[in-house]
Design a protein around this motif. Structure first.
Motif, short mmCIF file in Angstrom:
data_model
loop_
_atom_site.label_atom_id
_atom_site.label_comp_id
_atom_site.label_asym_id
_atom_site.label_seq_id
_atom_site.Cartn_x
_atom_site.Cartn_y
_atom_site.Cartn_z
N SER A 99 42.72 31.99 33.90
CA SER A 99 43.23 32.72 35.05
C SER A 99 44.72 32.45 35.23
CB SER A 99 42.49 32.31 36.32
OG SER A 99 42.87 31.01 36.72
N ASP A 100 45.36 33.30 36.05
CA ASP A 100 46.78 33.11 36.34
C ASP A 100 47.04 31.75 36.97
OD1 ASP A 100 47.28 35.63 35.36
OD2 ASP A 100 47.20 36.59 37.31
N LEU A 101 46.08 31.31 37.81
CA LEU A 101 46.29 30.05 38.51
C LEU A 101 46.27 28.86 37.56
CD1 LEU A 101 44.18 30.50 41.76
CD2 LEU A 101 46.65 30.72 41.46
N GLU A 102 45.54 28.95 36.47
CA GLU A 102 45.42 27.84 35.54
C GLU A 102 46.67 27.67 34.68
OE1 GLU A 102 40.63 27.64 34.71
OE2 GLU A 102 41.79 29.25 33.78
N LEU A 103 47.59 28.60 34.74
CA LEU A 103 48.77 28.55 33.89
C LEU A 103 49.85 27.63 34.43
CD1 LEU A 103 49.11 32.33 32.95
CD2 LEU A 103 48.16 30.49 31.57
N SER A 104 49.75 27.27 35.72
CA SER A 104 50.79 26.44 36.32
C SER A 104 50.45 24.96 36.14
CB SER A 104 50.92 26.74 37.82
OG SER A 104 51.85 25.87 38.40
N LEU B 94 51.53 26.92 44.75
CA LEU B 94 51.49 28.03 45.69
C LEU B 94 52.18 29.25 45.11
CD1 LEU B 94 50.70 29.21 48.40
CD2 LEU B 94 52.81 28.27 49.36
N SER B 95 53.25 29.04 44.38
CA SER B 95 53.92 30.18 43.73
C SER B 95 52.97 30.86 42.76
CB SER B 95 55.17 29.69 42.99
OG SER B 95 56.12 29.16 43.90
N SER B 96 52.15 30.07 42.07
CA SER B 96 51.17 30.65 41.16
C SER B 96 50.13 31.46 41.92
CB SER B 96 50.48 29.54 40.35
OG SER B 96 51.39 28.84 39.56
N LEU C 77 50.55 33.02 44.81
CA LEU C 77 51.17 34.26 45.27
C LEU C 77 51.38 35.24 44.13
CD1 LEU C 77 53.76 32.79 47.80
CD2 LEU C 77 51.55 33.85 48.31
N SER C 78 51.74 34.72 42.98
CA SER C 78 51.91 35.57 41.81
C SER C 78 50.59 36.18 41.37
CB SER C 78 52.52 34.76 40.66
OG SER C 78 52.63 35.55 39.49
N ALA C 79 49.54 35.36 41.38
CA ALA C 79 48.22 35.87 41.02
C ALA C 79 47.76 36.92 42.01
CB ALA C 79 47.22 34.71 40.97
N ASN C 80 48.03 36.70 43.30
CA ASN C 80 47.66 37.68 44.31
C ASN C 80 48.37 39.00 44.08
OD1 ASN C 80 48.99 38.78 47.16
ND2 ASN C 80 46.75 38.60 47.19
N LYS C 81 49.64 38.94 43.74
CA LYS C 81 50.42 40.15 43.50
C LYS C 81 49.83 40.95 42.34
CE LYS C 81 55.21 41.66 42.72
NZ LYS C 81 55.02 42.37 41.42
N ASN C 82 49.51 40.24 41.27
CA ASN C 82 48.93 40.91 40.09
C ASN C 82 47.58 41.53 40.42
OD1 ASN C 82 51.14 40.12 38.55
ND2 ASN C 82 50.13 38.27 37.81
N TRP C 83 46.78 40.76 41.17
CA TRP C 83 45.44 41.25 41.55
C TRP C 83 45.53 42.48 42.44
CZ3 TRP C 83 43.58 40.98 46.70
CH2 TRP C 83 42.23 41.30 46.86
N ALA C 84 46.38 42.42 43.47
CA ALA C 84 46.50 43.54 44.41
C ALA C 84 47.03 44.79 43.72
CB ALA C 84 47.40 43.14 45.57
N GLU C 85 48.02 44.61 42.87
CA GLU C 85 48.58 45.77 42.15
C GLU C 85 47.54 46.40 41.24
OE1 GLU C 85 51.98 44.17 40.18
OE2 GLU C 85 53.32 44.46 41.91
N ARG C 86 46.78 45.55 40.55
CA ARG C 86 45.77 46.06 39.62
C ARG C 86 44.67 46.83 40.36
NH1 ARG C 86 44.98 41.63 37.47
NH2 ARG C 86 43.09 40.93 38.54
#
Length: 252
Positions: free
Chosen positions: A2-7, A14-16, A18-27
């Motif tokens: 997952s995106d969160l596991e990359l950090s 927290l930046s991870s 928010l970034s994951a949320n952005k990708n999820w919402a856009e998708r």
């Protein structure tokens, strides 16, 4: 992954998020925009889920529920205390206002709160007799144990603001229930019984609100059914304990 596991840097976690949320919402907005509720539409959940705070138990995944279909309350060890304003507020709003007609009390396998209650119920009378032979690793026991070693701390002080004291008070009804059980020596079998008895106790507590539901909930939102379930996060399956109670039905 997952995106969160990359950090790798916990400071940047927290930046991870928010970034994951952005990708999820856009998708989702591109592929399944109807997933997100229209704020003009009122929520009308059919289920009130009373579950544990354990991070491995996700009610939306376990039930494949879309937003707006499950009203949720979670706490340590999925308790329904009749003197807890938090859960009573959720109950009243969920049943009386939103019209949820199925309340599910959901325990889960490997529950840290249940493990803690089981160990605390069988604590020797003196600290120096305590043997550390338990094998479960999800227990809150180290918190409760530290309280017993702290002689000046009254863990039953209802006015205490110490979070450790709160955990002990919170689990006391379950600990007292476990003390009445004739548990097998084998720990996994004993824990399974404690988890199920915990769910049964909360269903019993909810059963005491039968008259309140009959008196305060509109007839078209009645009856309300209370179910006892156990979730296994290692497999994803939910087990029905078949202890369903009806609240607010027609008077006999």
């Amino acid at each position: 992954m997952s995106d969160l596991e990359l950090s790798a840097n916990i400071k940047d976690y927290l930046s991870s998020v928010l970034s994951a949320n952005k990708n999820w919402a856009e998708r989702l907005n591109q592929t399944f925009p109807q997933y997100f509720p229209d704020p003009k539409d009122k929520q009308a959940p059919k289920i009130l889920w009373i579950g544990c705070s354990d991070s491995r138990v996700q009610e939306s995944d376990a039930t494949t529920a879309l937003p707006g279909t499950v009203f949720v309350h979670r706490n340590i060890a999925n308790q329904f205390h009749l003197n807890d304003d938090n859960v009573l507020s959720v109950f009243a709003y969920g049943v009386k206002v939103l019209g949820a007609q199925h309340i599910v009390v959901v325990g889960h396998e490997h529950c840290g709160g249940a493990i803690t209650a089981m160990k605390e119920a069988h604590r020797p009378p003196y600290d120096d007799q305590l043997e550390h032979h338990h094998t479960h690793h999800d227990s809150l026991y180290h918190i409760v144990e530290s309280l017993h070693k702290n002689k000046h701390n009254d863990v039953h002080d209802k006015d205490s603001k110490d979070p450790n004291d709160a955990i002990t008070r919170w689990l006391t009804p379950l600990v007292n229930r476990v003390k009445t059980l004739g548990l097998p020596f084998e720990e996994e079998a004993a824990l399974r019984i404690v988890i199920e008895e915990n769910v049964k106790m909360q269903v019993e507590n909810l059963g005491q609100l039968d008259e309140w539901v009959r008196t305060h909930v509109d007839s078209e939102k009645r009856p309300v059914w209370v179910h006892g379930l156990v979730y296994d996060f290692s497999t994803g399956f939910i087990r029905d304990l078949k202890i369903t109670k009806e609240l607010g039905g027609s008077s006999a």
